[in-house]
Design a protein around this motif. Structure first.
Motif, PDB file in Angstrom:
ATOM      1  N   ARG A  41      22.839   8.528 -15.114  1.00 27.31           N
ATOM      2  CA  ARG A  41      23.661   8.239 -13.939  1.00 27.31           C
ATOM      3  C   ARG A  41      22.881   8.408 -12.633  1.00 27.31           C
ATOM      4  O   ARG A  41      23.452   8.411 -11.560  1.00 27.31           O
ATOM      5  N   GLY A  42      21.563   8.606 -12.749  1.00 25.44           N
ATOM      6  CA  GLY A  42      20.733   8.607 -11.556  1.00 25.44           C
ATOM      7  C   GLY A  42      20.157   9.939 -11.122  1.00 25.44           C
ATOM      8  O   GLY A  42      19.474  10.014 -10.102  1.00 25.44           O
ATOM      9  N   ILE A  43      20.383  11.001 -11.865  1.00 22.53           N
ATOM     10  CA  ILE A  43      19.809  12.288 -11.519  1.00 22.53           C
ATOM     11  C   ILE A  43      18.446  12.408 -12.205  1.00 22.53           C
ATOM     12  O   ILE A  43      18.353  12.316 -13.427  1.00 22.53           O
ATOM     13  N   ASP A  44      17.395  12.597 -11.414  1.00 20.67           N
ATOM     14  CA  ASP A  44      16.034  12.645 -11.945  1.00 20.67           C
ATOM     15  C   ASP A  44      15.863  13.805 -12.925  1.00 20.67           C
ATOM     16  O   ASP A  44      16.352  14.910 -12.679  1.00 20.67           O
ATOM     17  N   LYS A  45      15.144  13.520 -14.000  1.00 17.16           N
ATOM     18  CA  LYS A  45      14.937  14.548 -15.047  1.00 17.16           C
ATOM     19  C   LYS A  45      14.241  15.787 -14.507  1.00 17.16           C
ATOM     20  O   LYS A  45      14.432  16.880 -15.046  1.00 17.16           O
ATOM     21  N   THR A  46      13.435  15.641 -13.471  1.00 20.53           N
ATOM     22  CA  THR A  46      12.725  16.799 -12.928  1.00 20.53           C
ATOM     23  C   THR A  46      13.687  17.810 -12.303  1.00 20.53           C
ATOM     24  O   THR A  46      13.331  18.967 -12.108  1.00 20.53           O
TER      25      THR A  46
END
Length: 107
Positions: free
Chosen positions: A69-74
């Motif tokens: 949904r657009g939240i960066d894995k980092t």
């Protein structure tokens, strides 16, 4: 292999993403938990190991959903606690249900 999200979780994740998108410096800790029930046919030691793996998968499933949904894995930190941190330290079906969970902490 990811697990299936529970009904209603999609809505909760969408609401969380709506907030997180506007706060890019925050980190999301995702904590997976299980109940204390042993796996059928396995020793208590092996069941504990399997519960740890299951809790890792629970946390990873939520992390994957947030990432998609657009939240960066980092920004996503995953923790599996197995059966070690019960909400309710009682051996009953109601307690087991409440102890099978994922908790999200935003920092």
């Amino acid at each position: 292999m990811a697990l299936t999200l529970q009904p209603g979780t999609e809505r909760q994740l969408e609401a969380l993403v709506a907030v997180l998108i506007n706060l890019p410096n925050l980190t999301v800790e995702i904590h997976g938990h299980t109940d204390i029930q042993p796996f059928a046919g396995f020793s208590l030691v092996e069941s504990k190991k399997r519960n740890k793996i299951l809790s890792d998968k629970r946390a990873a499933t939520v992390a994957d959903a947030l990432n998609s949904r657009g939240i960066d894995k980092t920004r996503l930190k995953i923790y599996g606690h197995g059966q070690e941190q019960p909400l309710i330290p009682v051996n009953s079906p109601d307690a087991w249900a409440k102890n099978r969970r994922v908790e999200i902490k935003v920092k």
